[in-house]
Design an enzyme around this catalytic site. Structure first.
Site, PDB file in Angstrom:
ATOM      1  N   GLU A 121      -1.690   2.396   5.325  1.00  0.00           N
ATOM      2  CA  GLU A 121      -0.909   2.723   4.126  1.00  0.00           C
ATOM      3  C   GLU A 121      -1.824   2.710   2.883  1.00  0.00           C
ATOM      4  OE1 GLU A 121       0.800   0.244   0.902  1.00  0.00           O
ATOM      5  OE2 GLU A 121       1.835  -0.450   2.712  1.00  0.00           O
ATOM      6  N   HIS A 122      -2.631   1.649   2.770  1.00  0.00           N
ATOM      7  CA  HIS A 122      -3.544   1.571   1.623  1.00  0.00           C
ATOM      8  C   HIS A 122      -4.508   2.757   1.596  1.00  0.00           C
ATOM      9  CE1 HIS A 122      -3.596  -2.575  -0.359  1.00  0.00           C
ATOM     10  NE2 HIS A 122      -2.451  -2.500   0.296  1.00  0.00           N
TER      11      HIS A 122
END
Lengths: 430, 427
Positions: free
Chosen positions: B72-73
């Site tokens: 996600e990051h």
């Protein structure tokens, strides 16, 4: 489009009505502002929380909870806020529209009556709040204060406030201290309740589609039953510039340190330039385009978060940072460097545009949430003139680059608070 | 492409459900007189998906703990501008989150909606990972993990889950550990991405000031068609019993924080909407503000108003958690268990049930004010196989008998554990 109406409905009582039929609820709050003082903060806080839990008609919290459930989960909330150097005690009601009831319950009408009943008719014995209620509220207040301390980010912020604003009312915790809460007496809490009704500056806020005229009448009648002698405007002490920088260091059993820097802002709360100051603070430590985010967090990886908050009502700016012990000095230096660069106009046009467009977007979104609207007007409780979020958005659009540099020159560092972790390995799961 | 309008007369609301040709399910919920728009693009992929394969492929791939969150990051980055820089030009405020069973990317805006939606669809569909960017992220996420180690409510939950679950990956921290994320590589990220970020496994939901045709037009231009694909998740068989009945952790807290969990028999992969609503009503009756227990504990000085309960469930795990702050967590736990025993015997009464049902129904109505909540609820509903308006209808149809029968089956104290976080001085 008229977005809100504000009018004095009685001496010291202002009503703010934000009509909005897009919401499925009506929200009503009664906010009572008194000067924030170390010797009364705890009693005032205890009083308003106590009021939210019972009244003559529903003499214990369980009965009140049952009534609220029957009103389709209507919510009664008590809140204590600090707006500038005012302590604001708020009782609020959120209730769904009658049309969603599964029967013919008149939810809003009963809800409003209940809110006023709680405020004006608590259970008394010998003219004083009941001993058991006060006892319970003292314990809950102590735990409330302590539980805020459990959250280290909040704890660090409170500690900075206490250190930086020593000798100013703003340094007082809005809930008072644990020691004060423990020492509260029935007499003090009862007096605090009466003081609120008789002397506070009252703001009644209504958000949603309800009959504002009818509610104003109900509120007015309820306050007519007490001998009102409202205090004059609450003034907040204005300290334009910092003297020598104070440094405070504390060690606790935490894994990650916290750093808070407190700055003075040489601008009074209702100065015409506050939109530019808001924008300056956003450029400094707002979104991902800000100098603190780009440099302290991203480029130098000194912390997980680093952001700036403008406390307009107290003419202050607070920078918060999650930071390892060994990075703190570098982070402090870099935060100061970035402020200097803001003063020198050392920021890119594209970032300035990003800040502007982002802030406008945020301001325009306030009107889509009853809670955000309520909070927006609550933040202006001490102001002579109220502004709608849409108006603030327009003013934000007009801010220029030159104003940012000029505003940054009005910011001076006052206090640095460091919460450092003690030696490692002291807190392991078993 | 099929566009279906779904209406609720009683709520005076509607939304559109779209089966897009690319395989993506899209929901659009226009809200009149709202000035903002909220969009969320999610995949059914979270921290518990640590072992998987595409249907028809050979071995299961097992990946390091915390990789979904790591991914996600990383997805926000690209070879040129990262997504935040691109959003900066539209003014949208963007974010993302990873939970146990999903990862979602979202933004809200009050202008430039089309440009912001294009950015969302574009960056989520175009991963860019290199060895260098992965290494840099390991440092940043390491700090995030350390920050959570100081959050009492977080630690008390994960210590509880580790006490209740032997094998199920719900017991691992969503972000993983500093050690586990050190094993993440760009190749592993691509492997996870190409499995789970497949439009068949994803959903897009837009709510607020929005027009359905505009969303469809942008999707037509930006979505990349995907061949059908099925994911097999390798969930290890979790025993019925718990690991241990206590977990203690020390942190500088003034009031000890506790979580009492009951591990439930997980008879089907995921609970139905009926299961969720009946359980929520049951919990309100047992321990909510309308319950006797809540007020008894409050009056006895054993809890404060932070006390709450939750039906905590997802793919392959199901438990009930009571949490709060107390100076005597062990006593609170005993009192809760005692009350459950009593209620199982005497059964819940009609008036208590009706109060709880009305209250939760009202809260559901309140959630319609908030486009963010609505969009997230639509995404939850989609991943769990029900529709948004079914929730309100379900509140109308649940009966006391259903809830009592549930109370009889659930909350077995033989499968309960207590997790406490307290200061060293309190030990």
């Amino acid at each position: 489009m008229q977005t809100f109406k504000s009018e004095a409905i009685a001496p010291g009582i202002r009503q703010i009505y934000v009509p909005a039929d897009r919401f499925k609820t009506a929200e009503l709050s009664v906010s009572m502002a008194l000067p924030l003082r170390g010797d009364t903060a705890g009693a005032n806080a205890a009083a308003v929380y106590l009021l939210s839990r019972s009244c003559e008609a529903y003499p214990d919290y369980q009965k009140l909870s049952a009534k609220l459930a029957q009103l389709y989960g209507a919510h009664i909330g008590a809140q204590v806020m600090k707006v500038g150097e005012a302590q604001v005690m708020k009782l609020s009601l959120t209730a769904i529209h009658d049309k969603f009831a599964l029967d013919d319950t008149r939810i809003s009408q009963e809800g409003v009556a209940l809110l006023l009943e709680l405020l004006f008719h608590p259970c008394l014995e010998d003219g004083q709040l009941r001993a058991g209620d006060v006892q319970r509220e003292k314990r809950l207040l102590v735990e409330h204060i302590q539980s805020e301390e459990n959250e280290k980010r909040v704890y660090a912020l409170r500690r900075l406030e206490a250190e930086m604003f020593q000798g100013e009312a703003y340094g007082v915790n809005r809930l008072g201290t644990v020691e004060q809460a423990e020492a509260l007496t029935r007499r003090e809490v009862t007096a605090a309740w009466r003081d609120m009704l008789e002397h506070s500056q009252v703001t009644v806020t209504l958000v949603g589609s309800a009959d504002a005229g009818c509610i104003a009448k109900q509120v007015k009648e309820a306050f007519a039953g007490v001998k009102r002698d409202p205090i004059a405007r609450i003034e907040t002490q204005f300290v334009p510039r910092a003297g020598d920088v104070r440094r405070v260091e504390e060690r606790l059993d935490v894994n990650q340190g916290k750093l808070v820097l407190g700055f003075r802002v040489d601008m009074e709360p209702e100065d015409g330039k506050t939109p530019a100051m808001r924008s300056t603070v956003d450029m400094f430590g707002g979104g991902p385009y800000s100098l603190l985010f780009q440099n302290v967090r991203e480029k130098m990886s000194l912390c997980y978060y680093c952001s700036a908050m403008y406390v307009r009502a107290k003419s202050a700016l607070l920078v918060q940072c999650g930071c390892e012990n060994e990075n703190m000095e570098t982070a402090i230096q870099e935060i100061e460097n970035q402020l200097q660069s803001l003063r020198d106009g050392g920021f890119q046009d594209k970032d300035f545009q990003a800040s502007k467009i982002g802030m406008t977007d945020t301001l325009r979104s306030v009107s889509d949430s009853p809670d955000a609207l309520e909070a927006w007007y609550a933040g202006q409780l001490l102001d002579r003139e109220l502004k709608a979020p849409e108006e603030a958005a327009e003013q934000n659009e007009a801010v220029s680059r030159e104003e940012i540099a000029a505003c940054a020159n009005r910011i001076t560092l006052d206090t640095i608070y460091m919460l450092k972790s003690t030696e490692k390995g002291e807190g392991d799961a078993q | 492409m099929n566009i279906k309008e779904i209406r609720s007369g009683s709520l005076d609301e509607k939304y559109y459900e779209i089966d897009h040709d690319t395989g993506l399910k899209i929901y659009v919920m226009p809200k009149e007189n709202y000035s903002t728009t909220y969009a969320i693009f999610g995949t059914k992929y979270g921290s518990i998906d640590t072992s998987f394969r595409r249907k028809g492929q050979g071995e299961f791939t097992t990946v390091p703990e915390g990789i979904a969150h790591f991914l996600e990051h990383k997805l926000f980055e690209s070879e040129e501008l990262d997504a935040f820089e691109r959003y900066a030009e539209t003014g949208a405020s963007a974010n993302a989150y990873t939970s146990f069973d999903r990862t979602c990317y979202l933004f809200s805006c009050s202008g430039n909606f089309a440009a912001s939606l294009e950015i969302l669809l574009d960056f989520v569909q175009n991963p860019y990972f290199t060895k260098e960017t992965v290494e840099k992220e390991q440092g940043i996420i390491g700090q995030e993990i350390r920050m959570y180690e100081d959050v009492a409510s977080w630690m008390v939950l994960f210590n509880l889950l580790r006490a209740l679950y032997h094998e199920h990956p719900v017991r691992i921290d969503i972000a993983g550990t500093v050690e586990s994320i050190a094993d993440i590589t760009d190749e592993l990220l691509y492997a996870c991405y190409h499995t789970f970020y497949h439009l068949n496994n994803m959903v897009l939901c837009v709510a607020g000031d929005v027009d359905v045709d505009e969303v469809v037009r942008i999707c037509d231009n930006y979505l990349k068609p995907a061949a059908p694909m099925e994911i097999e998740r390798n969930l290890i068989q979790e025993p019925r019993d718990i690991c241990r009945d206590k977990a203690e952790y020390s942190l500088a807290v003034s009031v000890p924080v506790f979580a009492l969990g009951f591990k439930e028999a997980c008879e089907k992969p995921e609970p139905s909407l009926r299961d969720i609503i009946e359980t929520n009503i049951m919990l309100e009756c047992v321990a909510g503000r309308t319950s006797q227990l809540y007020h008894r504990l409050l009056d006895a000085g054993l809890i404060n108003t932070a006390f709450s309960s939750e039906y905590f469930t997802g793919n392959g795990y199901e438990s009930i958690i009571f949490d709060g702050e107390s100076r005597e967590p062990e006593r609170v736990a005993e009192e809760i268990k005692k009350e459950i025993r009593r209620l199982k015997q005497v059964k819940l009464q009609e008036n208590i049930f009706e109060s709880a049902r009305r209250k939760l129904y009202g809260h559901e109505i309140m959630s319609y004010n908030n486009i963010e909540e609505l969009a997230n609820e639509i995404v939850s509903a989609h991943f769990s196989g029900y529709g948004l308006f079914d929730v309100v209808e379900m509140y109308r149809s649940v009966t006391l008998e259903d809830v009592n029968s549930r109370l009889g089956r659930m909350l077995d104290e033989r499968y309960s554990a207590l997790s406490v976080v307290r200061s060293q001085n309190d030990n």
